[in-house]
Design a protein around this motif. Structure first.
Motif, PDB file in Angstrom:
ATOM      1  N   THR A   1       0.790  -1.171   0.029  1.00 36.97           N
ATOM      2  CA  THR A   1       0.010  -0.015   0.101  1.00 36.97           C
ATOM      3  C   THR A   1       0.786   1.434   0.131  1.00 36.97           C
ATOM      4  O   THR A   1       0.320   2.316  -0.159  1.00 36.97           O
ATOM      5  N   SER A   2       2.082   1.103   0.522  1.00 36.12           N
ATOM      6  CA  SER A   2       2.947   2.415   0.638  1.00 36.12           C
ATOM      7  C   SER A   2       3.520   2.633  -0.641  1.00 36.12           C
ATOM      8  O   SER A   2       4.122   2.007  -1.277  1.00 36.12           O
ATOM      9  N   PRO A   3       3.260   4.080  -1.107  1.00 34.63           N
ATOM     10  CA  PRO A   3       3.824   4.387  -2.304  1.00 34.63           C
ATOM     11  C   PRO A   3       5.394   4.409  -2.286  1.00 34.63           C
ATOM     12  O   PRO A   3       5.991   4.850  -1.145  1.00 34.63           O
ATOM     13  N   PRO A   4       6.222   4.200  -3.384  1.00 29.28           N
ATOM     14  CA  PRO A   4       7.688   3.948  -3.273  1.00 29.28           C
ATOM     15  C   PRO A   4       8.373   5.120  -2.840  1.00 29.28           C
ATOM     16  O   PRO A   4       9.434   4.979  -1.911  1.00 29.28           O
ATOM     17  N   GLU A   5       7.854   6.372  -3.112  1.00 22.08           N
ATOM     18  CA  GLU A   5       8.517   7.659  -2.649  1.00 22.08           C
ATOM     19  C   GLU A   5       8.323   7.827  -1.030  1.00 22.08           C
ATOM     20  O   GLU A   5       9.194   8.387  -0.563  1.00 22.08           O
ATOM     21  N   VAL A   6       7.164   7.109  -0.518  1.00 27.70           N
ATOM     22  CA  VAL A   6       7.284   7.064   0.891  1.00 27.70           C
ATOM     23  C   VAL A   6       8.179   5.918   1.683  1.00 27.70           C
ATOM     24  O   VAL A   6       8.752   6.052   2.709  1.00 27.70           O
ATOM     25  N   SER A   7       7.965   5.000   1.155  1.00 34.80           N
ATOM     26  CA  SER A   7       8.651   3.681   1.802  1.00 34.80           C
ATOM     27  C   SER A   7      10.159   3.501   1.570  1.00 34.80           C
ATOM     28  O   SER A   7      10.919   2.895   2.268  1.00 34.80           O
ATOM     29  N   GLY A   8      10.596   4.065   0.251  1.00 36.38           N
ATOM     30  CA  GLY A   8      11.890   4.130  -0.053  1.00 36.38           C
ATOM     31  C   GLY A   8      12.254   2.906  -0.518  1.00 36.38           C
ATOM     32  O   GLY A   8      13.428   2.380  -0.760  1.00 36.38           O
TER      33      GLY A   8
ATOM     34  N   GLY B   1       5.676  -3.273  -4.364  1.00 36.64           N
ATOM     35  CA  GLY B   1       5.367  -4.964  -4.425  1.00 36.64           C
ATOM     36  C   GLY B   1       6.845  -5.523  -4.396  1.00 36.64           C
ATOM     37  O   GLY B   1       6.984  -6.716  -4.910  1.00 36.64           O
ATOM     38  N   SER B   2       7.467  -5.162  -3.329  1.00 36.28           N
ATOM     39  CA  SER B   2       9.173  -5.700  -3.273  1.00 36.28           C
ATOM     40  C   SER B   2       8.867  -7.096  -2.812  1.00 36.28           C
ATOM     41  O   SER B   2       9.650  -7.965  -3.309  1.00 36.28           O
ATOM     42  N   ASP B   3       7.981  -7.685  -1.799  1.00 37.26           N
ATOM     43  CA  ASP B   3       7.948  -8.787  -1.384  1.00 37.26           C
ATOM     44  C   ASP B   3       7.446  -9.666  -2.538  1.00 37.26           C
ATOM     45  O   ASP B   3       7.953 -10.978  -2.600  1.00 37.26           O
ATOM     46  N   LEU B   4       6.589  -9.625  -3.369  1.00 34.68           N
ATOM     47  CA  LEU B   4       6.099 -10.091  -4.492  1.00 34.68           C
ATOM     48  C   LEU B   4       7.118 -10.419  -5.428  1.00 34.68           C
ATOM     49  O   LEU B   4       7.465 -11.511  -5.878  1.00 34.68           O
TER      50      LEU B   4
ATOM     51  N   ILE C   1       2.863  -7.754 -11.928  1.00 33.33           N
ATOM     52  CA  ILE C   1       3.041  -7.255 -10.652  1.00 33.33           C
ATOM     53  C   ILE C   1       2.385  -6.133 -10.218  1.00 33.33           C
ATOM     54  O   ILE C   1       1.617  -6.301  -9.107  1.00 33.33           O
ATOM     55  N   GLU C   2       2.190  -4.922 -10.921  1.00 32.70           N
ATOM     56  CA  GLU C   2       1.356  -4.046 -10.460  1.00 32.70           C
ATOM     57  C   GLU C   2      -0.137  -4.348 -10.534  1.00 32.70           C
ATOM     58  O   GLU C   2      -1.014  -3.715  -9.524  1.00 32.70           O
ATOM     59  N   ALA C   3      -0.481  -5.371 -11.539  1.00 34.57           N
ATOM     60  CA  ALA C   3      -1.800  -5.900 -11.371  1.00 34.57           C
ATOM     61  C   ALA C   3      -2.089  -6.343 -10.085  1.00 34.57           C
ATOM     62  O   ALA C   3      -3.048  -6.388  -9.605  1.00 34.57           O
ATOM     63  N   VAL C   4      -1.328  -7.330  -9.832  1.00 33.14           N
ATOM     64  CA  VAL C   4      -1.378  -8.379  -8.563  1.00 33.14           C
ATOM     65  C   VAL C   4      -1.745  -7.331  -7.210  1.00 33.14           C
ATOM     66  O   VAL C   4      -2.455  -7.351  -6.518  1.00 33.14           O
ATOM     67  N   VAL C   5      -0.543  -6.277  -7.154  1.00 33.92           N
ATOM     68  CA  VAL C   5      -0.486  -5.382  -6.105  1.00 33.92           C
ATOM     69  C   VAL C   5      -1.766  -4.587  -6.068  1.00 33.92           C
ATOM     70  O   VAL C   5      -2.579  -4.496  -5.013  1.00 33.92           O
ATOM     71  N   ALA C   6      -2.345  -4.099  -6.995  1.00 32.54           N
ATOM     72  CA  ALA C   6      -3.401  -3.361  -7.085  1.00 32.54           C
ATOM     73  C   ALA C   6      -4.756  -4.388  -6.489  1.00 32.54           C
ATOM     74  O   ALA C   6      -5.590  -3.699  -5.936  1.00 32.54           O
TER      75      ALA C   6
ATOM     76  N   ARG D   1       0.287   2.243  19.112  1.00 32.63           N
ATOM     77  CA  ARG D   1      -0.913   2.791  18.358  1.00 32.63           C
ATOM     78  C   ARG D   1       0.078   3.217  17.120  1.00 32.63           C
ATOM     79  O   ARG D   1      -0.538   3.058  15.962  1.00 32.63           O
ATOM     80  N   TYR D   2       1.398   3.795  17.317  1.00 34.34           N
ATOM     81  CA  TYR D   2       2.059   4.152  16.316  1.00 34.34           C
ATOM     82  C   TYR D   2       2.317   2.788  15.363  1.00 34.34           C
ATOM     83  O   TYR D   2       2.290   3.061  13.894  1.00 34.34           O
ATOM     84  N   VAL D   3       2.574   1.749  15.883  1.00 37.99           N
ATOM     85  CA  VAL D   3       2.726   0.525  14.966  1.00 37.99           C
ATOM     86  C   VAL D   3       1.842   0.154  14.233  1.00 37.99           C
ATOM     87  O   VAL D   3       1.905  -0.075  13.120  1.00 37.99           O
ATOM     88  N   LEU D   4       0.491   0.519  14.611  1.00 38.82           N
ATOM     89  CA  LEU D   4      -0.650   0.357  13.791  1.00 38.82           C
ATOM     90  C   LEU D   4      -0.832   1.206  12.693  1.00 38.82           C
ATOM     91  O   LEU D   4      -1.320   1.302  11.541  1.00 38.82           O
ATOM     92  N   ALA D   5      -0.834   2.509  13.127  1.00 42.23           N
ATOM     93  CA  ALA D   5      -0.981   3.710  12.396  1.00 42.23           C
ATOM     94  C   ALA D   5       0.240   4.041  11.184  1.00 42.23           C
ATOM     95  O   ALA D   5      -0.217   4.668  10.287  1.00 42.23           O
ATOM     96  N   ARG D   6       1.222   3.541  11.486  1.00 40.88           N
ATOM     97  CA  ARG D   6       2.192   4.062  10.810  1.00 40.88           C
ATOM     98  C   ARG D   6       2.052   3.789   9.061  1.00 40.88           C
ATOM     99  O   ARG D   6       1.580   2.855   8.511  1.00 40.88           O
ATOM    100  N   GLN D   7       2.753   4.856   8.275  1.00 40.26           N
ATOM    101  CA  GLN D   7       2.208   4.694   6.845  1.00 40.26           C
ATOM    102  C   GLN D   7       3.694   4.404   6.058  1.00 40.26           C
ATOM    103  O   GLN D   7       3.537   4.373   4.832  1.00 40.26           O
ATOM    104  N   LYS D   8       4.935   4.253   6.951  1.00 42.19           N
ATOM    105  CA  LYS D   8       5.916   3.991   6.271  1.00 42.19           C
ATOM    106  C   LYS D   8       6.867   3.456   7.154  1.00 42.19           C
ATOM    107  O   LYS D   8       6.661   3.296   8.283  1.00 42.19           O
TER     108      LYS D   8
END
Ligand code: FPP
Ligand code: MG
Length: 322
Positions: A215-222, A226-229, A267-272, A315-322
């Motif tokens: 779910t995290s865009p690459p510019e946020v996650s670094g 779909g790295s795991d896939l 890969i993009e289709a599976v991620v989506a 709460r941060y562990v659950l809410a974090r976006q990156k």
């Protein structure tokens, strides 16, 4: 965290100062590799957990910082090795160490950080602390081996997946909390509670990490989307999606993942699809269950600012976006 921001900033400064000091003292061949991973913007999550449990249980001294730092050195060692094992070229938005330095240098720098971490812990003269961390390293390595074996076999179920993430991530976080309690000379029952907190938080942490991978865009996650896939990792969002496919579609996709023959568009289709069908959200919901279990471990432990920050960090562990 705002209410306790000043206190936290002071603890973080203690951790950072010690990390910098020890990094500067490393042999010249190791130092730049260590500095590369340590300066890459990590959250210092594990050392902070050590400090928080020590404080929660009444240990006020600054002598906690080498112990806390040892957790970050250990974590950094695992990351140096992990990016080689995963063939990952990006870490926290920067080139991974093995891309900048040679593979050999990176592997050996990881070993050096592992040894440094051991020495820092041994210096406390508390054998249980050394045993706890060594056991955690052993279990981390086993988790990593299990994950690599599962990528080869591709017949992973949810229990196998949970065993992998508990191994590769949660045991070290368990030990981070546990050694803080040991330093505070807490009674056995309290040490066990601290460990249980860390274990559950660690599982939740990795579940959220695995959801973010979809779910995290690459510019946020670094990291690339779909790295795991791409790496052939069957994490919970993907397992959920695979489970929703008809048997032949599932077998075909599994085989393509195993061969690493999926195109970028596929890969993009599976991620989506994983995102759209709610499999990433379902993984976060699983994480919430582990967070609730971690929170229960805090009942019966002393109240105070450290306990409040520990609750906030859940709460941060659950809410974090990156
Ligand atoms: C990251 O997982 C990897 C780990 C948390 C553990 C890595 C452990 C080892 C390489 C073995 C132990 C090594 C030493 C030196 C003791 P990930 O690949 O899912 O996450 P990522 O996306 O951040 O890479
Ligand atoms: Mg990795």
């Amino acid at each position: 965290m705002s209410q306790h921001a000043e206190r936290l900033a002071r603890e973080l400064a203690g951790i950072e100062t010690f990390l910098r000091q020890e990094t500067e003292r490393l042999p010249e061949l190791v130092r730049p590799v260590a500095a590369h991973v340590l300066d890459a913007g990590g959250k210092r999550f594990r050392p902070m957990l050590t400090v928080l449990f020590a404080r929660l249980l009444g240990h006020a001294s600054d002598d906690v910082f080498p112990l806390a730092a040892s957790l970050e050195f250990l974590h950094s060692a695992t990351l140096l090795h992990d990016d080689i094992l995963d063939g990952a070229s990006l870490r926290r938005g920067k080139a991974a160490a093995h891309v900048v330095f040679s593979r050999t240098e990176t592997i050996l720098a990881g070993d050096a950080l592992l040894a440094l971490s051991n020495r820092l812990v041994a210096d406390y003269g508390i054998p249980r602390m050394v045993a706890m961390l060594s056991e955690a390293v052993l279990r981390t390595v086993v988790g990593e081996i299990e994950e690599i074996a599962a990528c080869r076999e591709l017949d992973l179920d949810e229990a196998g997946y949970l065993s992998i993430i508990t191994g590769k991530t949660a045991f070290l976080i368990q030990a981070a909390a546990g050694v803080g309690a040991l330093l505070a000379r807490a009674p056995d029952e309290t040490v066990t509670r601290a460990e249980e907190f860390g274990l559950n938080m660690g599982i939740a942490f990795q579940l959220v990490d695995d959801a973010l991978d979809y779910t995290s865009p690459p510019e946020v996650s670094g990291k690339p989307a779909g790295s795991d896939l791409r790496e052939g990792k069957l994490t919970l969002p993907l397992l959920g999606y695979l489970g929703s496919l008809p048997a032949d579609g599932r077998a075909d996709l599994l085989a393509r993942i195993k061969e690493k023959s999926l195109s970028d568009a596929e890969i993009e289709a599976v991620v989506a699809a994983i995102r759209a069908d709610g499999h990433a959200d379902a993984t976060r919901e699983r994480a919430a269950q582990y967070v609730a279990q971690a929170e229960r471990c805090l009942d019966g432990l002393p109240a105070g600012w450290a306990a409040e920050v520990l609750r906030e960090s859940l709460r941060y562990v659950l809410a974090r976006q990156k």
